[in-house]
Design an enzyme around this catalytic site. Structure first.
Site, PDB file in Angstrom:
ATOM      1  N   SER A  50     -35.472   6.853  -8.164  1.00 56.91           N
ATOM      2  CA  SER A  50     -36.053   7.792  -9.092  1.00 56.91           C
ATOM      3  C   SER A  50     -35.747   8.976  -8.451  1.00 56.91           C
ATOM      4  O   SER A  50     -35.908  10.161  -9.523  1.00 56.91           O
ATOM      5  CB  SER A  50     -37.485   7.299  -9.526  1.00 56.91           C
ATOM      6  OG  SER A  50     -37.451   6.305 -10.012  1.00 56.91           O
ATOM      7  N   GLY A 236     -36.483   4.540 -12.828  1.00 52.75           N
ATOM      8  CA  GLY A 236     -35.528   5.199 -12.419  1.00 52.75           C
ATOM      9  C   GLY A 236     -35.433   6.681 -12.733  1.00 52.75           C
ATOM     10  O   GLY A 236     -36.372   7.254 -13.261  1.00 52.75           O
ATOM     11  N   GLY A 238     -34.183  10.599 -13.887  1.00 53.73           N
ATOM     12  CA  GLY A 238     -33.556  11.443 -14.831  1.00 53.73           C
ATOM     13  C   GLY A 238     -34.119  11.263 -16.295  1.00 53.73           C
ATOM     14  O   GLY A 238     -35.357  10.870 -16.566  1.00 53.73           O
ATOM     15  N   CYS A 264     -42.694   3.337 -15.631  1.00 57.77           N
ATOM     16  CA  CYS A 264     -42.081   4.714 -15.268  1.00 57.77           C
ATOM     17  C   CYS A 264     -41.084   4.940 -16.332  1.00 57.77           C
ATOM     18  O   CYS A 264     -41.260   5.105 -17.571  1.00 57.77           O
ATOM     19  CB  CYS A 264     -41.619   5.012 -13.854  1.00 57.77           C
ATOM     20  SG  CYS A 264     -41.297   6.407 -13.371  1.00 57.77           S
ATOM     21  N   ASN A 306     -44.077   8.998 -10.007  1.00 57.17           N
ATOM     22  CA  ASN A 306     -43.048   9.753  -9.597  1.00 57.17           C
ATOM     23  C   ASN A 306     -42.217   9.892 -10.964  1.00 57.17           C
ATOM     24  O   ASN A 306     -41.209   9.166 -11.143  1.00 57.17           O
ATOM     25  CB  ASN A 306     -42.048   9.270  -8.787  1.00 57.17           C
ATOM     26  CG  ASN A 306     -40.496   9.856  -8.598  1.00 57.17           C
ATOM     27  OD1 ASN A 306     -40.413  10.871  -9.029  1.00 57.17           O
ATOM     28  ND2 ASN A 306     -39.737   8.956  -8.020  1.00 57.17           N
ATOM     29  N   HIS A 348     -46.775   3.650 -11.415  1.00 56.21           N
ATOM     30  CA  HIS A 348     -46.267   2.692 -10.451  1.00 56.21           C
ATOM     31  C   HIS A 348     -47.017   1.706  -9.955  1.00 56.21           C
ATOM     32  O   HIS A 348     -47.417   1.688  -8.895  1.00 56.21           O
ATOM     33  CB  HIS A 348     -45.313   3.161  -9.158  1.00 56.21           C
ATOM     34  CG  HIS A 348     -44.131   3.879  -9.868  1.00 56.21           C
ATOM     35  ND1 HIS A 348     -42.991   3.476  -9.843  1.00 56.21           N
ATOM     36  CD2 HIS A 348     -43.840   5.388 -10.271  1.00 56.21           C
ATOM     37  CE1 HIS A 348     -42.049   4.325 -10.246  1.00 56.21           C
ATOM     38  NE2 HIS A 348     -42.735   5.484 -10.353  1.00 56.21           N
ATOM     39  N   GLU A 350     -46.372  -1.364  -8.647  1.00 63.27           N
ATOM     40  CA  GLU A 350     -45.874  -1.751  -7.360  1.00 63.27           C
ATOM     41  C   GLU A 350     -46.232  -0.880  -6.346  1.00 63.27           C
ATOM     42  O   GLU A 350     -45.756  -1.270  -4.999  1.00 63.27           O
ATOM     43  CB  GLU A 350     -44.434  -2.153  -7.697  1.00 63.27           C
ATOM     44  CG  GLU A 350     -43.539  -0.410  -7.379  1.00 63.27           C
ATOM     45  CD  GLU A 350     -43.437   0.139  -8.506  1.00 63.27           C
ATOM     46  OE1 GLU A 350     -44.137   0.229  -9.409  1.00 63.27           O
ATOM     47  OE2 GLU A 350     -42.469   1.270  -8.170  1.00 63.27           O
TER      48      GLU A 350
END
Lengths: 388, 1078
Positions: A50, A236, A238, A264, A306, A348, A350
């Protein structure tokens, strides 16, 4: 400090310059400058896809303390990293540990960055820099080493997710039997079609650990032709709107009532597929301490985050609602469809790096798949409003 | 949950090793938190020097011992709906458990708020604790709970030596230790089992990393970890004795979050509501871990975590106890984000304990699993090197940082000695590490010997490398900048370059090398913060803030008291906080500098700006240079700021109150003595000399005993009373290295004199208010250790008149404006001055609370006269007082193994408690009970050396006998009593090894009280008398070691029964005051 040290600078698009000492590769690179407030986990952070195209400031000043681990693989994945590459364009920190110490490490952060041809700066007032970005919003920047100047470059104009997505289909499954050929033995596992927008290894590890069979496909892959039980949209880099093919594919999946979960960027893609809108945050959420409230409850979870883009709650179409909300700034942290089949979170679960508080979402996902239950017990227990 | 209307908060009592100022901080925050909810609060805490017991905190304050008896009395009287047990340390927790067990809460319908009692028991009882954690597969150290010595031996065998012995229900690890063989386990377990029912024999985890998490949970099951901390010193050294950094530095993401995840699991399983601390051992070369313990209450670590992060743990815990969810509480720093988050730091914090072991003769200087430190400092910076060097200076032990220190820190006999110091840690190990590196002992070996992670050692090495460069290279602005970045002070650089500190400072300022001011904002700059919580760093290139009030002459800088240590403790924090409050009331902007995480003055909502910084000239000047406050107050924080007076004055700083020259006049022995002569005020004869012959001549002339000390004294360090020439010889040869640079001061020691103090405030040399208090013990007992009575009960009118007169003369002569304290000796109406401090003294909170005049408030207004403040004349603050306040010293001898528990000219107490009574007996018994004394029921052991002391006590002992007490006595005392017709049971001397033996009587606690004192001239010999006192301490038998105190106590117990010690609140004693001022 030391005779051999090379000075280098970070230049921002507003013209300001921050001079520091280079401890990474001897190369100049440009990108979008963002900051992360997490206090541990730099190997995980730097390999998180990311961060593609971004120059990362770590607000915690002492970095590199515990070095970088050896590249060990397990089940086709690097154990201690979130992908095989360093994705940031460059790293900016305050106090670099010239000598590290940790039983699990084999090289220094500087050596590792050099190996991956990534520049890095230390001796920077990262707090001053962070405040600037907080006030003015994220901006373009470049790390200039050895006065080797380069132009600014806006990574958001590119389809970054496509850059980091896998190029072919890869399958993962827990090896249930001792099989020397390391072939995947197909039991009656549920199959997860994981659309790789820049997946972090730990998402795959979490799914595999729950005895799911993961089919990881490239971003624009026409996955509907495959045989699977659920779609998983990953994190990911952008602007989500760059992923138009994926959005179209997800739309089709939704129409077919296929269980879908997103994380995300996956949250943003699901929202876009549902017909909602996304927007760019001033300076994003990057850190390990973001509080997320499960809407309708008094429960709040500390999450790892993020992201620079977010879902606009107000644009969610009928049948959809916000699932989690950021307790600090009220921004969207997840959406859910009334059917309970499609849901996603902005944070997130994870972790890696960060708090593991919301890993139960993987359990919940598993329960939905295996028991065909829309409202699993796991989440029900959070819905109460009564205290102990 | 219905919010209770009235809540009883239990405080922590007198400060002692293992339980210090941090609990003033936690209970104060708790009271603030409850006040915001408009809940009526009742506080019990006999610690009169605390901020929590000040006006405006609790609605009702009881200065009473924290014992089940008194707490029940208060519950009966006040009928609170709820009670909070977790804000007063282990004392409050233990008291609460006892009350719960006795069914008191159920009887009066009092609800325990926050963590339920059952959860507390699960964490306190080791057996239950281990079982509880096993239920969720969380690993604890292999351990066996045993209740007798035989089982202890068996358990140790099963685990294999070395093993760790721990006692449950303890504070600061009392009675714990590593034992290496059978003899040791026999001794240790016997001692520990004398204090507690069960002890724990555990797997020894030496050299594992020690990591702590501060965990918060609300009743909706939301959990956060506010902070994690890593001990620089590995397992085996109590966390209170360790250097601690926050956040952890050597843990990777896996380790950090694995332990965090376990923390949440554990706190949920235990059902804690509020705050708890969880300690881990983490294997240095794997992910193996053990949970060491959980403290289900606010703790030293939680106070440290609050200061380290800016997250007010106690404040939040109090809200959670009322049933709020974390989400409903706002982050006090940003005001916009929620308290349900985990602070992200963008700095590093280093805490170092402060020890005072030098004050105790023969004390074991090794540090380990028991706490011995008396205070701590915390430094904040943006790299480890900068931060640890700051922290070392903050300790105020005359160390300039990690390097550039005097012999005291660098002297080792040889390499073997250094290695030994690395392996067997003492309070000076950090300096041994530096020496080891300089002697080129490899880092790997240092790591092996100390168990300290190499990451930290590499950082220390950077400092040593810089020291070398500074010695070898020519100083350039670049080099200077690099040195400043890793924490070198101007003074350190000056030492290396053989230049004055001022020269380096000038050079530095010329080159514009200055520190920057950064905020602590809990979110690493992610959100804009309103915070006024600040630190300085050279690792930056911009300030976070602008100067407070600039040129409008409205801001006042107040210097705090630094680390708590013997002689300077919470009382000076009270003075600082009271001063800041007074300034705020008047509308001044306040700036505070302090570096002690255990204080309320470093709570960022007390002042307008808080600098968590060094109290050194360099740092104070830098902050002053930036803020440009109108003036500085140095008279509130005790001796550290007071000592800066002259230097600040020389640097043209406007000091508020008494002038620096006059402060110097009181501090300089020669000048002050001349002044007294001029004023015709008597003082004991004295001499300063570096010659043995001269010393002897003087001693002969004034006659022995004499009081002797090195010329530089801090709270009576290395002071001694000598009774003959033989001892003088020994002292001059061994105790002090006599040379012209280090002379000694010899004073005639006046025996059997009363000691009397005056605490006062003057304005332009005129006294505005004063209070005279008397000591129960005769002169020769340090004023900090003496039992103080206010108002005086037993002094002549003439004496008191003279004291007032002398104080007025001195105030006039020194043109005092502000607080001051003078100590006097009085004998047959002769009054002599022994000490004068032109600053607030230890007894200011005591005088203020007993008389209900806030002396600091008055002093602050007096000092602000230049702003047009006017203060009414009050005079004797005690004139309308019809009750008595008694302040008793709290000792921590049980922690300080092998030292003789006696009182003398050196201060040894670690805290104090004060209580009120309608007469001195009531107040005395209450205040002694508040320091752990229990009224003897039946049996008293008397062992007095020397007929003189025996005669002094004969009447009291006779009355004890006549009133049915059983007196036990050792050989000579027994014979003396019998000869005087006082029946007693003789106990055999220790070496007789015949029963009934004095030692076994104490060990088996067959006596309720031991009265034992050495003959004054006895010196410090290892006599039977010493062993008797030591054993009493080790086996928790109350001890009285002073003749006058024994007389007062015996009088009191014969006149008062426990039922007559009334549970009255402060406002039921003190007169209402309305002070007119404008």
């Amino acid at each position: 400090m030391f005779k051999s040290e090379k000075s280098a600078k970070l230049v921002l698009e507003d013209g300001s310059e921050f001079f520091g000492i280079s401890f990474g590769a001897d190369v100049s690179k440009a990108g979008e400058v963002v900051f992360n407030t997490g206090m541990v986990g730099y190997p995980e952070t730097l390999t998180d896809p990311s961060y593609r195209g971004q120059i990362l400031i770590l607000t915690y000043p002492l970095i590199g303390n515990y070095g970088i681990p050896f590249d060990k693989m397990l089940d086709k994945l690097l154990i201690d990293f979130e992908s095989a590459e360093i994705h940031v364009q460059g790293l900016v920190i305050a106090d670099y540990a010239m000598q590290y110490n940790h039983w699990n490490s084999v090289k220094s952060l500087g050596e590792w960055l050099q190996l991956h041809n990534i520049p890095a700066l230390c001796d920077i007032d990262t707090r001053a820099l962070t405040k600037k970005i907080r006030e003015k919003g994220v901006m373009l920047g470049k790390i200039v080493v050895n006065n080797n100047d380069i132009p600014f470059d806006d990574p958001n104009k590119r389809n970054l997710a496509a850059e980091v997505s896998c190029k072919e289909v890869i399958e993962y499954s827990k090896n249930n039997v001792n099989n020397e050929a390391n072939e995947i033995i197909n039991t009656n596992k549920k199959k997860i079609l994981l659309v790789d927008c820049g997946v972090k290894n730990n998402i795959i590890r979490n799914l595999v650990a729950r005895n799911l069979h993961v089919i990881r496909v490239p971003l624009d892959y026409d996955f509907l032709k495959e045989e699977f039980d659920a779609v998983f949209l990953t994190n990911g880099p952008g602007d989500p709107k760059m992923c138009d093919i994926t959005i179209k594919n997800v739309k089709k999946a939704l129409q077919q009532d296929i269980t879908t979960f997103g994380i995300c960027l996956g949250n943003q893609l699901l929202a876009l597929a549902a017909g909602a809108n996304t927007y760019k945050l001033k300076y994003g959420h990057r850190g390990q301490n973001q509080p997320c409230n499960l809407i309708g409850s008094k429960r709040c979870f500390i999450t790892s985050q993020n992201h620079g883009f977010a879902v606009d709650d107000a644009t969610l179409p009928e049948g959809w609602k916000a699932w989690f909300v950021n307790a600090n700034d009220g921004s969207n942290e997840g959406i859910i469809h009334d059917s309970g089949l499609f849901k996603s979170v902005q944070f997130h679960p994870e972790a890696a790096p960060g708090p593991t508080d919301t890993q139960f979402l993987f359990d919940e996902f598993c329960q939905i798949l295996q028991e065909k239950r829309i409202q699993p017990e796991i989440l029900q227990k959070f819905d109460r409003n009564r205290g102990d | 949950m219905q919010k209770p209307k009235k809540i009883l908060v239990i405080g922590s009592g007198a400060l002692m090793i293992g339980q210090a100022g941090e609990f003033d901080f936690s209970a104060s925050q708790c009271l603030k938190s409850l006040k915001e909810e408009q809940i009526e609060t009742v506080l019990i805490n006999p610690n009169i020097a605390t901020i929590q017991t000040s006006e405006g905190m609790a609605d009702k304050i009881y200065f009473l011992p924290i014992t089940p008896y008194f707490v029940e009395k208060i519950i009966e009287k006040e009928k609170p709906e709820g009670i909070l047990l977790s804000f007063g340390g282990q004392t409050a927790l233990n008291c609460g458990l006892d009350l719960d067990k006795a069914g008191v809460f159920a009887r009066y319908g009092v609800q325990v708020l926050g963590t339920p009692v059952k959860s507390i028991r699960d964490t306190e009882d080791r057996e239950l604790f281990v079982k509880k954690l096993q239920e969720i597969n969380v690993k604890t150290a292999k351990s066996f709970a045993v209740r007798n010595v035989a089982d202890a031996l068996k358990a140790a065998q099963q685990i294999g030596y070395p093993v760790m012995v721990r006692s449950g229900f303890s504070l600061g690890g009392r009675g714990s230790g590593v034992v290496y063989d059978e003899t040791e386990i026999f001794e240790t377990s016997q001692k520990a089992l004398a204090n507690v029912e069960q002890i724990l024999i555990e797997e020894y985890l030496g050299s594992w990393k020690e990591i702590e998490y501060e965990v918060v949970r609300d009743c909706y099951d939301n959990c956060i970890t506010v902070c994690n901390m890593e001990n620089f010193d590995p397992m085996g050294i109590h966390t209170g004795e360790s250097i601690v950094v926050a956040p952890s530095q050597t843990l990777d993401n896996n380790e950090y979050h694995m332990l965090r995840e376990i923390s949440l699991k554990v706190i949920r399983h235990l059902g804690i509501i509020g705050e708890c601390n969880i300690q881990y051992a983490l294997h240095p070369e794997s992910r193996e871990y053990r949970v060491i313990e959980v403290n289900a209450r606010l703790s030293r670590s939680s106070a440290l975590a609050s200061k380290a992060t800016g997250y007010p743990l106690a404040f939040v815990a109090a809200k959670l106890a009322l049933g709020y969810s974390l989400l409903e509480i706002k982050n006090n720093i940003t005001k916009i984000t929620t308290a349900c988050f985990e602070p992200a730091l963008d700095y590093i914090v280093v805490k170092i304990p402060r020890w005072d072991l030098k004050k105790f003769k023969d004390v074991d200087k090794r540090i380990g699993s028991e706490m011995k430190s008396v205070g701590e400092v915390m430094a904040i910076g943006r790299c480890f090197e900068e931060t640890i060097q700051k922290a070392i200076r903050m300790l105020n032990i005359q160390a300039e940082g990690l390097v550039c220190n005097g012999n005291e820190f660098t002297e080792f006999n040889d390499i073997k000695d250094i290695r030994n110091a690395l392996k067997h840690p003492t309070d000076r190990r950090i300096f041994a590490i530096v020496e080891a590196m300089k002697q080129e002992i490899p880092i790997d070996e240092i790591a092996l010997l100390t168990g300290i992670d190499k990451f930290f050692l590499y950082k220390i090495m950077n400092i040593i490398k810089m020291e070398k460069r500074l010695c070898e290279d020519i100083l350039t602005p670049e080099l200077l900048m690099q040195a400043k970045k890793i924490g070198f002070s101007d003074k350190q650089i000056g030492i290396l370059l053989h230049k004055e500190e001022a020269e380096i400072c000038t050079y530095r300022m010329q080159h514009k090398i200055m520190p920057f001011i950064k905020q602590i904002d809990t979110l690493a700059a992610e959100y804009p913060a309103q915070t006024n919580y600040l630190y300085l760093t050279y690792n930056a290139n911009e300030h976070d803030i602008t100067p407070s009030s600039g040129t409008n002459n409205n801001s006042v800088l107040v210097l705090g008291s630094g680390a708590y240590r013997i002689g300077s403790s919470v009382e000076f924090d009270w003075c600082c906080v009271s001063c800041v409050k007074a300034l705020k009331k008047i509308g001044k902007e306040t700036i505070m500098i302090n570096c002690n995480p255990e204080t309320v003055s470093t709570d960022y909502d007390e002042c307008d700006r808080l600098y968590f910084e060094e109290l050194t000239l360099e740092t104070v000047m830098q902050i002053h240079y930036f803020e440009k406050p109108y003036c500085v107050i140095i008279s509130m924080g005790g001796q550290i700021p007071n000592n800066l007076a002259i230097d600040l004055y020389k640097n043209n700083i406007h000091i508020l109150g008494t002038s620096a020259e006059n402060i110097d006049c009181a501090e300089d022995r020669h000048k002050f003595s001349k002044l007294l002569d001029r004023l015709q005020i008597e003082q004991p004869q004295w001499i300063e000399t570096a010659s043995i012959t001269e010393a002897k001549k003087f001693a002969e002339a004034v006659t022995y005993p004499i009081l002797i000390r090195p010329s530089y004294v801090l709270s009576g360090a290395a002071m001694n009373v000598l009774y003959n020439e033989e001892y003088l010889d020994i002292y001059l040869r061994e105790a002090v290295a006599l040379n012209p640079k280090h002379p000694v001061v010899i004073t005639k020691f006046i025996e059997h004199a009363k000691e009397i103090e005056i605490d006062a405030v003057a304005q332009n040399g005129e006294i505005i208010i004063f209070a005279i208090s008397e000591h129960i013990e005769h002169a020769g007992v340090h004023s900090g250790d003496a039992t103080m009575v206010l108002p005086c009960q037993k002094i002549y009118v003439e004496t008191s008149r003279k004291i007032e007169d002398y104080a007025r003369k001195i105030a006039k002569a020194l043109e005092i404006t502000g607080p001051f304290n003078i100590q006097f000796l009085a004998q047959d109406n002769y009054v002599k001055v022994i000490e004068c401090n032109l600053r607030a003294s230890r007894s200011f909170p005591f005088c203020s609370k007993v008389t209900n005049y806030n002396f600091i408030d008055i002093a602050t207004k007096v000092m602000l006269r230049e702003f047009g403040m006017n203060v009414e004349y009050i005079g004797d603050a005690t004139k309308d007082i019809n009750y008595v306040g008694v302040k008793a010293a709290q000792f921590s001898f049980s922690r300080l193994k092998k030292t003789d528990p006696v009182v003398g000219v050196e201060m040894r107490s670690t805290g104090e408690a004060a209580c009120f009574g309608n007469d001195i007996d009531e107040a005395l018994l209450k205040s002694l009970a508040a320091t752990g004394f229990s009224i003897p029921q039946k049996s008293i052991l008397v062992s007095i050396s020397g007929d003189k002391n025996r005669f002094r006590l004969i009447n009291e002992l006779r009355r004890l006998y006549e009133n049915g007490y059983l007196l036990y006595a050792t050989e000579h005392t027994s014979a003396f009593l019998t000869a005087n017709g006082i029946a007693n049971y003789r106990l055999y001397k220790i070496q007789d090894k015949i029963e009934p033996n004095v030692l076994s009587y104490i060990r088996q606690q067959r006596v309720d009280l031991v009265i034992s004192m050495p003959e004054e001239s006895e010196g410090e010999l290892k006599t039977d008398s010493f062993i008797i006192r030591r054993t009493a301490i080790d086996f928790s038998v109350p001890l009285i070691n002073n003749v006058q105190l024994a007389k007062a106590v015996i009088d009191a117990i014969l006149r008062k029964k426990q039922e007559e010690l009334l549970p009255l609140a402060l406002d039921e004693y003190v007169p209402k005051r309305t002070i007119v001022n404008n």
